[in-house]
Structures are given as C-alpha cells and as structure tokens.
Design a protein around this motif. Sequence first.
Motif, PDB file in Angstrom:
ATOM      1  N   LEU A  92     -15.985  13.268 -66.016  1.00  8.35           N
ATOM      2  CA  LEU A  92     -16.930  12.834 -64.991  1.00  8.35           C
ATOM      3  C   LEU A  92     -16.193  12.379 -63.734  1.00  8.35           C
ATOM      4  CD1 LEU A  92     -19.851  12.191 -64.167  1.00  8.35           C
ATOM      5  CD2 LEU A  92     -19.492   9.915 -65.143  1.00  8.35           C
ATOM      6  N   LEU A  93     -15.120  11.605 -63.914  1.00 11.00           N
ATOM      7  CA  LEU A  93     -14.352  11.140 -62.756  1.00 11.00           C
ATOM      8  C   LEU A  93     -13.667  12.295 -62.034  1.00 11.00           C
ATOM      9  CD1 LEU A  93     -12.792   7.867 -64.200  1.00 11.00           C
ATOM     10  CD2 LEU A  93     -14.716   8.101 -62.629  1.00 11.00           C
ATOM     11  N   GLU A  94     -13.172  13.257 -62.790  1.00  8.39           N
ATOM     12  CA  GLU A  94     -12.555  14.432 -62.167  1.00  8.39           C
ATOM     13  C   GLU A  94     -13.568  15.203 -61.322  1.00  8.39           C
ATOM     14  OE1 GLU A  94      -9.416  15.675 -62.043  1.00  8.39           O
ATOM     15  OE2 GLU A  94      -8.770  13.809 -62.944  1.00  8.39           O
ATOM     16  N   MET A  95     -14.801  15.342 -61.830  1.00 10.13           N
ATOM     17  CA  MET A  95     -15.822  16.058 -61.075  1.00 10.13           C
ATOM     18  C   MET A  95     -16.262  15.259 -59.849  1.00 10.13           C
ATOM     19  SD  MET A  95     -17.325  18.822 -60.573  1.00 10.13           S
ATOM     20  CE  MET A  95     -16.994  19.809 -61.984  1.00 10.13           C
ATOM     21  N   VAL A  96     -16.282  13.955 -59.952  1.00 10.22           N
ATOM     22  CA  VAL A  96     -16.601  13.131 -58.778  1.00 10.22           C
ATOM     23  C   VAL A  96     -15.540  13.327 -57.698  1.00 10.22           C
ATOM     24  CG1 VAL A  96     -16.757  10.739 -57.974  1.00 10.22           C
ATOM     25  CG2 VAL A  96     -17.995  11.445 -60.019  1.00 10.22           C
ATOM     26  N   VAL A  97     -14.273  13.384 -58.091  1.00  9.80           N
ATOM     27  CA  VAL A  97     -13.195  13.645 -57.125  1.00  9.80           C
ATOM     28  C   VAL A  97     -13.361  15.039 -56.515  1.00  9.80           C
ATOM     29  CG1 VAL A  97     -10.702  14.001 -56.905  1.00  9.80           C
ATOM     30  CG2 VAL A  97     -11.572  12.049 -58.179  1.00  9.80           C
ATOM     31  N   PHE A  98     -13.677  16.025 -57.344  1.00 11.42           N
ATOM     32  CA  PHE A  98     -13.872  17.404 -56.874  1.00 11.42           C
ATOM     33  C   PHE A  98     -15.030  17.474 -55.888  1.00 11.42           C
ATOM     34  CE2 PHE A  98     -15.845  21.624 -57.574  1.00 11.42           C
ATOM     35  CZ  PHE A  98     -14.803  22.413 -57.130  1.00 11.42           C
ATOM     36  N   ILE A  99     -16.150  16.849 -56.214  1.00 15.07           N
ATOM     37  CA  ILE A  99     -17.300  16.851 -55.311  1.00 15.07           C
ATOM     38  C   ILE A  99     -16.968  16.090 -54.034  1.00 15.07           C
ATOM     39  CG2 ILE A  99     -19.679  16.031 -55.050  1.00 15.07           C
ATOM     40  CD1 ILE A  99     -20.058  16.639 -58.029  1.00 15.07           C
ATOM     41  N   GLY A 100     -16.189  15.032 -54.152  1.00 15.54           N
ATOM     42  CA  GLY A 100     -15.767  14.285 -52.966  1.00 15.54           C
ATOM     43  C   GLY A 100     -14.945  15.143 -52.021  1.00 15.54           C
ATOM     44  N   ILE A 101     -14.015  15.912 -52.563  1.00 13.36           N
ATOM     45  CA  ILE A 101     -13.205  16.815 -51.726  1.00 13.36           C
ATOM     46  C   ILE A 101     -14.084  17.864 -51.069  1.00 13.36           C
ATOM     47  CG2 ILE A 101     -11.408  18.586 -51.809  1.00 13.36           C
ATOM     48  CD1 ILE A 101     -10.066  16.881 -54.016  1.00 13.36           C
ATOM     49  N   LEU A 102     -15.043  18.416 -51.823  1.00 13.14           N
ATOM     50  CA  LEU A 102     -15.974  19.378 -51.239  1.00 13.14           C
ATOM     51  C   LEU A 102     -16.807  18.744 -50.131  1.00 13.14           C
ATOM     52  CD1 LEU A 102     -17.450  21.458 -54.186  1.00 13.14           C
ATOM     53  CD2 LEU A 102     -15.950  22.229 -52.381  1.00 13.14           C
ATOM     54  N   LEU A 103     -17.256  17.535 -50.363  1.00 14.32           N
ATOM     55  CA  LEU A 103     -18.072  16.842 -49.370  1.00 14.32           C
ATOM     56  C   LEU A 103     -17.278  16.560 -48.103  1.00 14.32           C
ATOM     57  CD1 LEU A 103     -20.879  15.662 -48.948  1.00 14.32           C
ATOM     58  CD2 LEU A 103     -20.032  13.504 -49.845  1.00 14.32           C
ATOM     59  N   ILE A 104     -16.023  16.195 -48.250  1.00 10.69           N
ATOM     60  CA  ILE A 104     -15.171  15.966 -47.071  1.00 10.69           C
ATOM     61  C   ILE A 104     -15.023  17.259 -46.275  1.00 10.69           C
ATOM     62  CG2 ILE A 104     -12.798  15.457 -46.356  1.00 10.69           C
ATOM     63  CD1 ILE A 104     -12.710  13.425 -48.680  1.00 10.69           C
ATOM     64  N   GLY A 105     -14.796  18.375 -46.951  1.00  7.76           N
ATOM     65  CA  GLY A 105     -14.695  19.663 -46.258  1.00  7.76           C
ATOM     66  C   GLY A 105     -15.993  20.052 -45.573  1.00  7.76           C
ATOM     67  N   TYR A 106     -17.106  19.795 -46.232  1.00  7.90           N
ATOM     68  CA  TYR A 106     -18.414  20.120 -45.658  1.00  7.90           C
ATOM     69  C   TYR A 106     -18.682  19.280 -44.416  1.00  7.90           C
ATOM     70  CZ  TYR A 106     -23.454  20.732 -45.312  1.00  7.90           C
ATOM     71  OH  TYR A 106     -24.708  20.983 -44.869  1.00  7.90           O
ATOM     72  N   VAL A 107     -18.407  17.977 -44.490  1.00  7.48           N
ATOM     73  CA  VAL A 107     -18.631  17.098 -43.337  1.00  7.48           C
ATOM     74  C   VAL A 107     -17.698  17.481 -42.194  1.00  7.48           C
ATOM     75  CG1 VAL A 107     -18.396  14.696 -42.546  1.00  7.48           C
ATOM     76  CG2 VAL A 107     -19.550  15.200 -44.689  1.00  7.48           C
ATOM     77  N   TYR A 108     -16.464  17.837 -42.509  1.00 10.84           N
ATOM     78  CA  TYR A 108     -15.516  18.270 -41.481  1.00 10.84           C
ATOM     79  C   TYR A 108     -16.026  19.515 -40.761  1.00 10.84           C
ATOM     80  CZ  TYR A 108     -11.271  20.055 -39.336  1.00 10.84           C
ATOM     81  OH  TYR A 108     -10.361  20.543 -38.443  1.00 10.84           O
ATOM     82  N   ALA A 109     -16.501  20.505 -41.533  1.00  6.53           N
ATOM     83  CA  ALA A 109     -17.024  21.731 -40.925  1.00  6.53           C
ATOM     84  C   ALA A 109     -18.273  21.424 -40.098  1.00  6.53           C
ATOM     85  CB  ALA A 109     -17.343  22.762 -42.006  1.00  6.53           C
ATOM     86  N   TRP A 110     -19.092  20.518 -40.565  1.00  6.13           N
ATOM     87  CA  TRP A 110     -20.307  20.150 -39.855  1.00  6.13           C
ATOM     88  C   TRP A 110     -19.973  19.461 -38.532  1.00  6.13           C
ATOM     89  CZ3 TRP A 110     -24.597  16.672 -42.396  1.00  6.13           C
ATOM     90  CH2 TRP A 110     -25.734  16.694 -41.601  1.00  6.13           C
ATOM     91  N   LYS A 111     -19.017  18.514 -38.573  1.00  6.54           N
ATOM     92  CA  LYS A 111     -18.634  17.787 -37.360  1.00  6.54           C
ATOM     93  C   LYS A 111     -17.959  18.700 -36.339  1.00  6.54           C
ATOM     94  CE  LYS A 111     -19.871  13.614 -38.463  1.00  6.54           C
ATOM     95  NZ  LYS A 111     -20.894  12.900 -37.739  1.00  6.54           N
ATOM     96  N   LYS A 112     -17.226  19.701 -36.799  1.00  9.85           N
ATOM     97  CA  LYS A 112     -16.576  20.646 -35.902  1.00  9.85           C
ATOM     98  C   LYS A 112     -17.559  21.641 -35.284  1.00  9.85           C
ATOM     99  CE  LYS A 112     -12.180  19.741 -35.814  1.00  9.85           C
ATOM    100  NZ  LYS A 112     -11.445  19.536 -34.581  1.00  9.85           N
ATOM    101  N   GLY A 113     -18.802  21.661 -35.793  1.00  7.39           N
ATOM    102  CA  GLY A 113     -19.815  22.575 -35.261  1.00  7.39           C
ATOM    103  C   GLY A 113     -19.740  23.958 -35.858  1.00  7.39           C
ATOM    104  N   ALA A 114     -19.062  24.095 -36.972  1.00  6.66           N
ATOM    105  CA  ALA A 114     -18.903  25.418 -37.584  1.00  6.66           C
ATOM    106  C   ALA A 114     -20.206  25.917 -38.187  1.00  6.66           C
ATOM    107  CB  ALA A 114     -17.827  25.374 -38.667  1.00  6.66           C
ATOM    108  N   LEU A 115     -21.145  25.036 -38.475  1.00  4.39           N
ATOM    109  CA  LEU A 115     -22.397  25.439 -39.120  1.00  4.39           C
ATOM    110  C   LEU A 115     -23.544  25.585 -38.126  1.00  4.39           C
ATOM    111  CD1 LEU A 115     -22.120  23.107 -42.220  1.00  4.39           C
ATOM    112  CD2 LEU A 115     -21.491  25.511 -42.050  1.00  4.39           C
ATOM    113  N   GLU A 116     -23.287  25.354 -36.855  1.00  7.64           N
ATOM    114  CA  GLU A 116     -24.340  25.484 -35.843  1.00  7.64           C
ATOM    115  C   GLU A 116     -24.441  26.922 -35.373  1.00  7.64           C
ATOM    116  OE1 GLU A 116     -23.878  22.702 -32.696  1.00  7.64           O
ATOM    117  OE2 GLU A 116     -23.574  21.020 -34.060  1.00  7.64           O
ATOM    118  N   TRP A 117     -25.662  27.377 -35.253  1.00 14.59           N
ATOM    119  CA  TRP A 117     -25.909  28.742 -34.810  1.00 14.59           C
ATOM    120  C   TRP A 117     -26.537  28.697 -33.425  1.00 14.59           C
ATOM    121  CZ3 TRP A 117     -24.129  32.762 -37.417  1.00 14.59           C
ATOM    122  CH2 TRP A 117     -24.507  34.019 -37.000  1.00 14.59           C
ATOM    123  N   GLU A 118     -25.866  29.280 -32.463  1.00 15.75           N
ATOM    124  CA  GLU A 118     -26.360  29.221 -31.080  1.00 15.75           C
ATOM    125  C   GLU A 118     -26.864  30.551 -30.606  1.00 15.75           C
ATOM    126  OE1 GLU A 118     -23.188  27.685 -28.780  1.00 15.75           O
ATOM    127  OE2 GLU A 118     -23.042  25.890 -29.985  1.00 15.75           O
TER     128      GLU A 118
END
Length: 118
Positions: A92-118
């Motif tokens: 369970l702790l390993e999966m929480v760490v894995f999801i945390g790393i995924l969430l950090i990558g997702y937030v980074y891509a979101w903040k950089k504007g990579a998910l915005e469609w213009e």
Amino acid sequence: MLLEYIAIAVMIAVATLIAFIAIGLGELFGPRKNSDAKSMPYESGMNPYGEGTRRMPVRFYLIAVLFILFDIEVVFFLPWAIAFRKLGIFGLLEMVVFIGILLIGYVYAWKKGALEWE
C-alpha cells in the motif's frame, strides 16, 4: 536442456516459411498491370489534395506522449490490485509513493500548460 526450446524453434521456422510462401505466391500469381489509378495514394476513399506532408503542431505530439505515459502507468494498478492482500501495508505504501510520483508529473504538466488546447 535445449530440447524444451525445440517447439519454439519449429514454430518460428514454420511461421517464417509460411510468410515466404505467401509472399512468393503473391509475386508469382499476382497481377502486374500498372496504371495511374493504382499509383495514386489512397486516402479514405477520396482523392488526396494538397501536399502529403502537412505541418502538424507540436501540441498534438505532446498530448499523445502524455496520454501514453499516463495510460501505461495505470497498467501497473492491475497487478497491484490482484496481489493487494499479499503485499500488505508495504504494498500500500509503495503504491501511494507511485501515485504521488504520477501526481507530481501530472501537476507539473498541468502547470506548464501542456494539457491546454488552444
């Protein structure tokens, strides 16, 4: 010890032989009459227009790569869910760490504007 692999070697040899036979029969008995209509590129049943190499925005590729990245990462949830009870609290702790790393990558891509469609 190598006798166990004979079946695999035979299967690869038969598959290769069948492929060569199919290609050879197509070349031997296939039609050879060339025409302008056969030489035209085919595009969804319509005559193509414009040049074939259109410039695509980088945004298409970025979205595709991000989709594949996050989609493939989700594949790791199934084996974890199947073996969840055996893994216990450590799993369970390993999966929480894995999801945390995924969430950090997702937030980074979101903040950089990579998910915005213009």
